[in-house]
Design an enzyme around this catalytic site. Structure first.
Site, PDB file in Angstrom:
ATOM      1  N   TYR A  19       0.830  -1.105  -0.008  1.00 41.29           N
ATOM      2  CA  TYR A  19      -0.034  -0.073   0.092  1.00 41.29           C
ATOM      3  C   TYR A  19       0.985   1.169   0.124  1.00 41.29           C
ATOM      4  O   TYR A  19       0.399   2.064  -0.773  1.00 41.29           O
ATOM      5  CB  TYR A  19      -0.902  -0.017   1.371  1.00 41.29           C
ATOM      6  CG  TYR A  19      -1.655   1.523   1.567  1.00 41.29           C
ATOM      7  CD1 TYR A  19      -2.599   1.594   0.583  1.00 41.29           C
ATOM      8  CD2 TYR A  19      -1.387   2.171   2.461  1.00 41.29           C
ATOM      9  CE1 TYR A  19      -3.241   2.961   0.805  1.00 41.29           C
ATOM     10  CE2 TYR A  19      -1.952   3.341   2.691  1.00 41.29           C
ATOM     11  CZ  TYR A  19      -2.930   3.766   1.887  1.00 41.29           C
ATOM     12  OH  TYR A  19      -3.777   5.070   1.926  1.00 41.29           O
ATOM     13  N   GLU A  41     -11.396   5.702   5.069  1.00 41.05           N
ATOM     14  CA  GLU A  41     -11.138   6.551   5.903  1.00 41.05           C
ATOM     15  C   GLU A  41     -12.200   6.704   7.131  1.00 41.05           C
ATOM     16  O   GLU A  41     -12.014   6.702   8.364  1.00 41.05           O
ATOM     17  CB  GLU A  41     -10.500   7.797   5.487  1.00 41.05           C
ATOM     18  CG  GLU A  41      -9.652   7.704   4.476  1.00 41.05           C
ATOM     19  CD  GLU A  41      -8.178   7.414   5.294  1.00 41.05           C
ATOM     20  OE1 GLU A  41      -8.256   7.300   6.405  1.00 41.05           O
ATOM     21  OE2 GLU A  41      -7.034   7.143   4.394  1.00 41.05           O
ATOM     22  N   TRP A  49      -5.178   1.590  10.328  1.00 40.23           N
ATOM     23  CA  TRP A  49      -5.276   1.613   8.878  1.00 40.23           C
ATOM     24  C   TRP A  49      -5.076   0.092   8.522  1.00 40.23           C
ATOM     25  O   TRP A  49      -5.741  -0.490   7.428  1.00 40.23           O
ATOM     26  CB  TRP A  49      -4.321   2.342   8.381  1.00 40.23           C
ATOM     27  CG  TRP A  49      -4.608   2.486   6.863  1.00 40.23           C
ATOM     28  CD1 TRP A  49      -3.694   2.361   5.732  1.00 40.23           C
ATOM     29  CD2 TRP A  49      -5.711   3.075   5.925  1.00 40.23           C
ATOM     30  NE1 TRP A  49      -4.196   2.577   4.719  1.00 40.23           N
ATOM     31  CE2 TRP A  49      -5.478   2.930   4.675  1.00 40.23           C
ATOM     32  CE3 TRP A  49      -7.117   3.259   6.416  1.00 40.23           C
ATOM     33  CZ2 TRP A  49      -6.368   3.141   3.773  1.00 40.23           C
ATOM     34  CZ3 TRP A  49      -7.972   3.642   5.376  1.00 40.23           C
ATOM     35  CH2 TRP A  49      -7.604   3.560   3.965  1.00 40.23           C
TER      36      TRP A  49
END
Length: 203
Positions: A19, A41, A49
């Site tokens: 990522y 988000e 995350w």
């Protein structure tokens, strides 16, 4: 994965590294992709995350490939279906927020022509290239994320506090917070060493 110097936050897994290498800090101008990151988000709020990344494909399936036009029309039956989906974050407030955010997203499109045009106007359409020497210098919020958060809330968006907004800005390349010794920052400088400074905003 090959050994590269990366920002320290992504060292815990190959998924994080992928990522970081392929998406984080890369400018996103396509509305559906911006909506995808907005959903992810907002669901991240209060969580890590990496938790969201591990469930990303499940979110994609659950939310119709992040098609905001479809999400905006979700019914109560669909909400209850999502609440039973163990592959996503089963938070009722966040699920309902995803739907209302899709509606608000399209209202922004109607006003500005696209959500991309709206959100990128906050940086004059250009990525902010920060000069972070270490992770300690990377903030959780900035005055700009405060301003964007305030404006989004006025437009009816939910779960868009300043911390969420700044994470969104990092994810979609509105700001580049790769630290100085990260290979992504070094690569950017090599590729753009002949680019006019007017193409970017530096702080």
């Amino acid at each position: 994965m090959e050994d590269k110097i990366r920002c320290g936050w992504c060292s815990s897994s190959d998924l994080y590294k992928k990522y970081h290498d392929e998406e984080w800090g890369v400018p996103v101008y396509e509305d559906q992709k911006l909506f995808e990151f907005l959903i992810l988000e907002t669901f991240q709020a209060g969580l890590s995350w990496i938790t969201i990344l591990k469930k990303r494909e499940n979110f994609q399936l659950a939310f119709d490939d992040f098609d905001y036009k479809k999400v905006a029309l979700y019914t109560e039956d669909k909400i209850q279906e999502l609440l039973q989906d163990a592959g996503i974050i089963r938070n009722q407030l966040k699920i309902r927020a995803a739907i209302s955010n899709a509606v608000a997203f399209m209202k922004v499109q109607e006003e500005f022509g696209s959500f991309s045009k709206y959100i990128w106007e906050f940086t004059d359409g250009k990525p902010i290239q920060n000069n972070r020497q270490s992770l300690k210098e990377v903030p959780a919020t900035t005055p700009l994320s405060d301003a964007i958060s305030k404006d989004l809330k006025k437009r009816g968006f939910k779960f868009v506090g300043s911390t969420v907004v700044y994470a969104h800005m990092q994810a979609t390349g509105m700001v580049d917070d790769h630290v100085a010794d990260c290979w992504k920052k070094s690569n950017f400088l090599k590729v753009n060493n002949k680019t006019s400074p007017k193409s970017f905003i530096f702080f």
